[in-house]
Design an enzyme around this catalytic site. Structure first.
Site, PDB file in Angstrom:
ATOM      1  N   ILE A 102       0.838  -1.201   0.000  1.00  0.00           N
ATOM      2  CA  ILE A 102       0.000   0.000   0.000  1.00  0.00           C
ATOM      3  C   ILE A 102       0.873   1.250   0.000  1.00  0.00           C
ATOM      4  O   ILE A 102       2.015   1.215   0.449  1.00  0.00           O
ATOM      5  CB  ILE A 102      -0.959  -0.013   1.223  1.00  0.00           C
ATOM      6  CG1 ILE A 102      -2.032   1.074   1.102  1.00  0.00           C
ATOM      7  CG2 ILE A 102      -0.198   0.056   2.534  1.00  0.00           C
ATOM      8  CD1 ILE A 102      -3.160   0.949   2.135  1.00  0.00           C
ATOM      9  N   CYS A 103       0.326   2.336  -0.537  1.00  0.00           N
ATOM     10  CA  CYS A 103       0.933   3.672  -0.532  1.00  0.00           C
ATOM     11  C   CYS A 103       2.140   3.717  -1.473  1.00  0.00           C
ATOM     12  O   CYS A 103       1.984   3.513  -2.657  1.00  0.00           O
ATOM     13  CB  CYS A 103       1.276   4.065   0.911  1.00  0.00           C
ATOM     14  SG  CYS A 103       1.695   5.806   1.133  1.00  0.00           S
ATOM     15  N   ALA A 104       3.313   3.986  -0.968  1.00  0.00           N
ATOM     16  CA  ALA A 104       4.513   4.001  -1.808  1.00  0.00           C
ATOM     17  C   ALA A 104       5.060   2.597  -2.032  1.00  0.00           C
ATOM     18  O   ALA A 104       5.819   2.363  -2.977  1.00  0.00           O
ATOM     19  CB  ALA A 104       5.589   4.882  -1.180  1.00  0.00           C
ATOM     20  N   TYR A 123       0.422   5.623  -3.957  1.00  0.00           N
ATOM     21  CA  TYR A 123       0.274   6.986  -3.458  1.00  0.00           C
ATOM     22  C   TYR A 123       0.441   7.974  -4.624  1.00  0.00           C
ATOM     23  O   TYR A 123       1.348   7.822  -5.438  1.00  0.00           O
ATOM     24  CB  TYR A 123       1.311   7.266  -2.368  1.00  0.00           C
ATOM     25  CG  TYR A 123       1.066   8.569  -1.657  1.00  0.00           C
ATOM     26  CD1 TYR A 123       0.108   8.656  -0.667  1.00  0.00           C
ATOM     27  CD2 TYR A 123       1.769   9.715  -2.010  1.00  0.00           C
ATOM     28  CE1 TYR A 123      -0.139   9.860  -0.023  1.00  0.00           C
ATOM     29  CE2 TYR A 123       1.534  10.927  -1.371  1.00  0.00           C
ATOM     30  CZ  TYR A 123       0.577  10.986  -0.378  1.00  0.00           C
ATOM     31  OH  TYR A 123       0.322  12.174   0.254  1.00  0.00           O
ATOM     32  N   GLY A 149      -2.626  -0.900  -2.765  1.00  0.00           N
ATOM     33  CA  GLY A 149      -3.509   0.092  -2.165  1.00  0.00           C
ATOM     34  C   GLY A 149      -2.949   1.485  -2.340  1.00  0.00           C
ATOM     35  O   GLY A 149      -1.743   1.672  -2.489  1.00  0.00           O
TER      36      GLY A 149
END
Length: 183
Positions: A102-104, A123, A149
């Site tokens: 998720i994210c980066a 992200y 994510g």
């Protein structure tokens, strides 16, 4: 009961990591928080310290069904630099085991070539680091055994989707109701 290894590296995004771990444990997944580095106490990107269950290098990864990489900076960079994290993600993907980030952290999967030709999310602003993937901007994207994510705001739906992948839709629906998540 599924077993998941959550890699927490110094500088990880605390809320992403802990929300997902919490949802999975509520759903009956046996989660091991594995510290990436030499210390079980891992300090996140917002200076919150978390006691990991084990050091990553102490674990037998053949016992796990899934792996999870939370984002955050510089946590994602530490994940990218770690040979054990890279090898585990690659081997799990090849074996059809669940690989999630998720994210980066989806950029780690992209660097490994795991997202080539697939839809994924990350992200905002990290799309340039997602070589080979078609980024969607969605909260989460599931492509076979891979789950990506977008960011902290997507941690609950991401965690619920990961739970559904590991323990089934009924279990995820039960946890969704129990935490009053009506999104």
């Amino acid at each position: 009961m599924s077993k998941l290894c959550a890699f927490f590296a110094p500088g990880f995004e605390e809320c992403e990591g802990l929300l997902v771990v919490d949802i999975l444990r509520r759903g009956g997944v046996d989660v091991t928080i594995a510290a990436v580095g030499a210390d079980r106490m891992v300090t996140g990107s917002h200076k919150i310290a978390v006691q990991a269950d084990a050091l990553a290098q102490e674990l037998d990864f053949s016992a796990f069904d899934a792996v999870f990489l939370p984002g955050g900076m510089p946590g994602t960079l530490h994940l990218k630099e770690n040979a054990l994290v890279r090898r585990t993600a690659t081997e799990f993907a090849a074996a059809g085991k669940v690989v999630s980030a998720i994210c980066a952290a989806p950029t780690v999967l992209a660097d490994l070539g795991l997202l080539k030709g697939l839809q994924a999310t990350c992200y905002p602003g990290f799309e340039k680091d997602m070589a080979g993937a078609e980024t969607t901007g969605a909260e989460f994207v599931r492509q076979g055994n891979l789950l990506t994510g977008r960011a902290l705001g997507a941690a609950i739906p991401f965690g619920l989707e990961l739970l559904a992948m590991l323990e089934g839709e009924e279990k995820a629906a039960g946890i969704r109701a129990a935490i009053c998540y009506e999104h």
